[in-house]
Write a protein that holds these residues in place. Structure first.
Motif, short mmCIF file in Angstrom:
data_model
loop_
_atom_site.label_atom_id
_atom_site.label_comp_id
_atom_site.label_asym_id
_atom_site.label_seq_id
_atom_site.Cartn_x
_atom_site.Cartn_y
_atom_site.Cartn_z
N GLY A 33 0.88 -1.22 -0.10
CA GLY A 33 0.08 -0.14 0.11
C GLY A 33 0.93 1.21 0.06
N TRP A 34 1.90 1.27 0.59
CA TRP A 34 2.87 2.33 0.69
C TRP A 34 3.43 2.65 -0.67
CZ3 TRP A 34 4.64 5.93 4.58
CH2 TRP A 34 5.82 6.50 4.04
N ILE A 35 3.85 1.70 -1.14
CA ILE A 35 4.70 2.26 -2.55
C ILE A 35 3.47 2.64 -3.53
CG2 ILE A 35 6.54 0.69 -2.03
CD1 ILE A 35 5.28 -1.05 -4.30
N MET A 36 2.31 2.34 -3.45
CA MET A 36 1.29 2.42 -4.34
C MET A 36 0.47 3.94 -3.93
SD MET A 36 1.90 0.42 -6.69
CE MET A 36 0.35 0.75 -7.74
N GLY A 37 1.06 4.58 -2.77
CA GLY A 37 0.37 5.73 -2.55
C GLY A 37 -0.86 5.57 -1.70
N GLN A 38 -1.09 4.30 -1.10
CA GLN A 38 -2.52 4.27 -0.30
C GLN A 38 -2.31 4.41 1.05
OE1 GLN A 38 -5.31 2.40 -2.52
NE2 GLN A 38 -4.24 3.47 -4.00
N PRO A 39 -3.15 5.29 1.57
CA PRO A 39 -3.32 5.51 3.01
C PRO A 39 -3.55 3.94 3.66
CG PRO A 39 -4.50 7.12 1.98
CD PRO A 39 -4.33 6.27 1.08
N ALA A 40 -3.02 3.83 4.90
CA ALA A 40 -3.51 2.67 5.74
C ALA A 40 -5.16 2.70 6.09
CB ALA A 40 -2.82 2.47 7.10
N GLY A 41 -5.51 1.34 5.89
CA GLY A 41 -6.80 1.30 6.12
C GLY A 41 -7.68 1.88 5.06
N GLU A 42 -7.23 2.51 3.84
CA GLU A 42 -8.14 2.83 2.65
C GLU A 42 -7.38 2.24 1.33
OE1 GLU A 42 -8.09 7.09 2.52
OE2 GLU A 42 -8.54 7.22 4.71
N GLU A 43 -6.45 1.17 1.52
CA GLU A 43 -5.97 0.55 0.29
C GLU A 43 -7.05 -0.21 -0.54
OE1 GLU A 43 -3.24 -0.56 3.97
OE2 GLU A 43 -5.71 -0.48 3.36
N THR A 44 -6.88 -0.08 -1.80
CA THR A 44 -7.64 -0.54 -2.86
C THR A 44 -6.91 -2.17 -3.05
OG1 THR A 44 -6.55 -0.02 -4.67
CG2 THR A 44 -8.31 1.35 -3.81
N PRO A 45 -7.90 -3.17 -3.18
CA PRO A 45 -7.51 -4.32 -3.72
C PRO A 45 -6.43 -4.33 -4.67
CG PRO A 45 -9.49 -4.54 -3.21
CD PRO A 45 -9.43 -3.18 -3.18
N ARG A 46 -6.87 -3.66 -5.82
CA ARG A 46 -5.73 -3.72 -6.99
C ARG A 46 -4.48 -3.12 -6.52
NH1 ARG A 46 -5.85 -2.75 -12.61
NH2 ARG A 46 -4.21 -1.07 -13.44
N ALA A 47 -4.35 -1.93 -5.79
CA ALA A 47 -3.06 -1.45 -5.62
C ALA A 47 -2.32 -2.46 -4.63
CB ALA A 47 -3.37 -0.25 -4.68
N LEU A 48 -3.10 -3.20 -4.02
CA LEU A 48 -1.92 -4.32 -2.91
C LEU A 48 -1.66 -5.25 -3.68
CD1 LEU A 48 -4.46 -4.36 0.13
CD2 LEU A 48 -2.40 -2.99 -0.26
N VAL A 49 -2.30 -5.77 -4.80
CA VAL A 49 -1.87 -6.89 -5.63
C VAL A 49 -0.78 -6.38 -6.33
CG1 VAL A 49 -2.33 -8.59 -7.30
CG2 VAL A 49 -4.04 -8.08 -5.41
N LEU A 50 -0.80 -5.32 -7.11
CA LEU A 50 0.03 -4.63 -7.74
C LEU A 50 1.49 -4.36 -6.99
CD1 LEU A 50 -1.78 -2.03 -10.01
CD2 LEU A 50 -1.17 -4.45 -10.52
N GLY A 51 1.28 -3.71 -5.94
CA GLY A 51 2.46 -3.58 -4.89
C GLY A 51 3.04 -4.72 -4.65
N MET A 52 2.21 -6.02 -4.53
CA MET A 52 2.97 -7.07 -3.83
C MET A 52 3.75 -7.86 -5.06
SD MET A 52 2.39 -10.60 -4.57
CE MET A 52 1.14 -10.65 -5.14
N LEU A 53 3.25 -7.70 -6.28
CA LEU A 53 3.77 -7.93 -7.36
C LEU A 53 5.11 -7.60 -7.73
CD1 LEU A 53 1.13 -8.45 -10.13
CD2 LEU A 53 1.89 -10.14 -8.91
N HIS A 54 5.56 -6.11 -7.32
CA HIS A 54 6.71 -5.56 -7.15
C HIS A 54 7.66 -5.98 -6.29
CE1 HIS A 54 9.63 -2.58 -8.34
NE2 HIS A 54 9.36 -1.87 -7.09
N LEU A 55 6.99 -5.87 -5.07
CA LEU A 55 7.88 -6.23 -3.78
C LEU A 55 8.23 -7.79 -3.56
CD1 LEU A 55 6.28 -3.72 -1.36
CD2 LEU A 55 8.62 -3.37 -2.39
#
Length: 441
Positions: free
Chosen positions: A61-83
């Protein structure tokens, strides 16, 4: 399913987990029922994507600019693929091309974030991938190393086996399982470790003849060490007060070489249910299972005859489970401060109840799968303050049960006067706290 379709499915499952605050396993099972076309390989790959996303939720969520507790599922999966998967923006973009069953193409902002800096300026709880409210408790234990300890808990866990010496030995068991490439454990002389495959999936061990015949049990090496450090003597009288499904009960029975008497008890019949079949399969003949009668607190005391007679009482206390986050990554995001307070109260009550069974000169082993001082050293200190007849056994003495390995384990673990703390980063095991207390003779 194509790799892109699996990513779309992972986004869908993560959405369900976040919206409903349900265990990931339940949401994945429900998804499988609705998508019966997905084969076993697809389900395994999807599960891996989902669990890796939950392991890296804060950092993704951090690298995708998503505030904690407000992350979108898409952003989390994309960020995970990178990290977690090491994919760059271009590789992720090829998977997210908007074709049939694939995620929508990356936006300019998403591509920029995936191509930018990662976690260099992130706070400790983000780099360690744990809830922000736990930062202070973890800082109390690990100080400036808390992010690294958290990152260790965000990795994938191996499959650890304990060789049952009542039926086999390490050499024979390793030969039986040679096709799974087991390696010896670093600390426990009874441990074999099997690495997960590329998707993080462990082999179906419960279908192996070595398991079906009771030669091996699934048990994290840290849990094995807790039983070994408790040092149950051959011929002793031992009470496993929070036996649950019987993992440590079986380890104790083998360490006692089926001699003496081992009593297994749990105040929840549902937790105790699996132990009967497991004891039989393991060939543990010195185990006597004591089941609670009636509702909690209303039935007869089925342990009354054991009072003051036990050489060893083992308390594998209910806890927050912070040490098992590698295996249960969704649990850390569902955990709330109130759960910690509830567990602390419950642990103190169980410890006080356990004290009455320890005979003069006997031992009380207190074990948790938690990393938090509130559940570990604080509990031991408070117990010793309430029970003047007990003292903590120094870890330097406790590790002697492991011989030379114990000296190395003591150096690797986090040592406190009250006990040893094992962590994935330090010992390669799940997180376990082990404290031994002795009652004055």
């Amino acid at each position: 399913m194509t790799p892109a379709a699996r990513i779309s499915a992972a986004i869908e499952v993560i959405a369900g987990i976040l919206a409903e605050r349900r265990p990931a396993a339940d949401v994945l099972t429900e998804w499988g029922r609705r998508h019966r076309f997905a084969g076993s390989g697809d389900r395994a790959a999807l599960s891996s994507l989902v669990y890796d996303t939950l392991r890296r939720r804060a950092s993704a969520g951090w690298i995708m600019g998503q505030p904690a507790g407000e992350e979108t599922p898409r952003a989390l999966v994309l960020g995970m693929l990178h990290l977690a998967r090491g994919l760059d923006a271009e590789a992720i973009g090829r998977l997210c091309d908007g074709s049939r069953f694939a995620p929508e193409p990356l936006t300019d902002e998403e591509a920029a974030r995936l191509a930018g800096d990662t976690l260099g300026e992130a706070p400790a709880h983000v780099r360690g991938d744990y809830p922000e409210w736990l930062d202070a408790p973890l800082a109390r234990v690990f100080g400036d190393d808390r992010a690294e300890e958290g990152a260790g808990l965000a990795g994938r866990a191996p499959l650890d086996l304990r060789v049952n010496t009542l039926k086999s030995d390490v050499g024979k068991a390793a030969q039986q399982l040679a096709h799974l490439d087991p390696v010896a454990g670093a600390w426990s002389p009874l441990a074999l470790r099997i690495a997960p495959n590329a998707d993080g999936k462990a082999p179906p061990l419960t279908a192996e003849p070595a398991y079906l015949k009771g030669s091996v049990e699934i048990q994290d090496e840290g849990s094995q060490l807790a039983a070994i450090l408790a040092a149950p003597a051959r011929g002793a009288q031992v009470l496993d007060l929070c036996a649950g499904g019987g993992g440590k009960t079986l380890a104790l029975a083998a360490l006692m070489d089926n001699a003496g008497q081992l009593y297994a008890y749990d105040d929840d019949l549902r937790r105790l249910a699996p132990i009967h079949e497991r004891v039989q399969r393991a060939g543990a003949h010195n185990v006597q299972i004591r089941s609670p009668k009636g509702r909690a607190g209303t039935g007869p005391d089925v342990l009354a005859d054991l009072e003051g007679r036990m050489d060893l009482v083992l308390v594998d206390a209910p806890c927050t489970g912070t040490g098992t986050w590698r295996r249960n990554p969704d649990a850390k995001w569902r955990m709330r401060p109130g759960a910690l307070a509830e567990r602390v109260k419950e642990q103190a009550e169980i410890l006080d109840a356990a004290a009455r069974f320890v005979k003069p000169g006997g031992r009380l082993a207190y074990i948790t799968c938690s990393l938090l001082d509130e559940e570990n050293v604080d509990q031991v200190r408070a117990f010793l303050a309430r029970h003047a007849g007990f003292r903590a056994l120094p870890p330097a003495e406790a590790v002697l049960a492991l011989g030379e390995r114990g000296i190395a384990l003591r150096a690797a673990a986090l040592e406190r006067p009250e006990g040893l703390l094992l962590t994935p980063r330090r010992t390669g095991t799940d997180g376990f706290f082990v404290s031994l207390m002795v009652r004055d003779a």
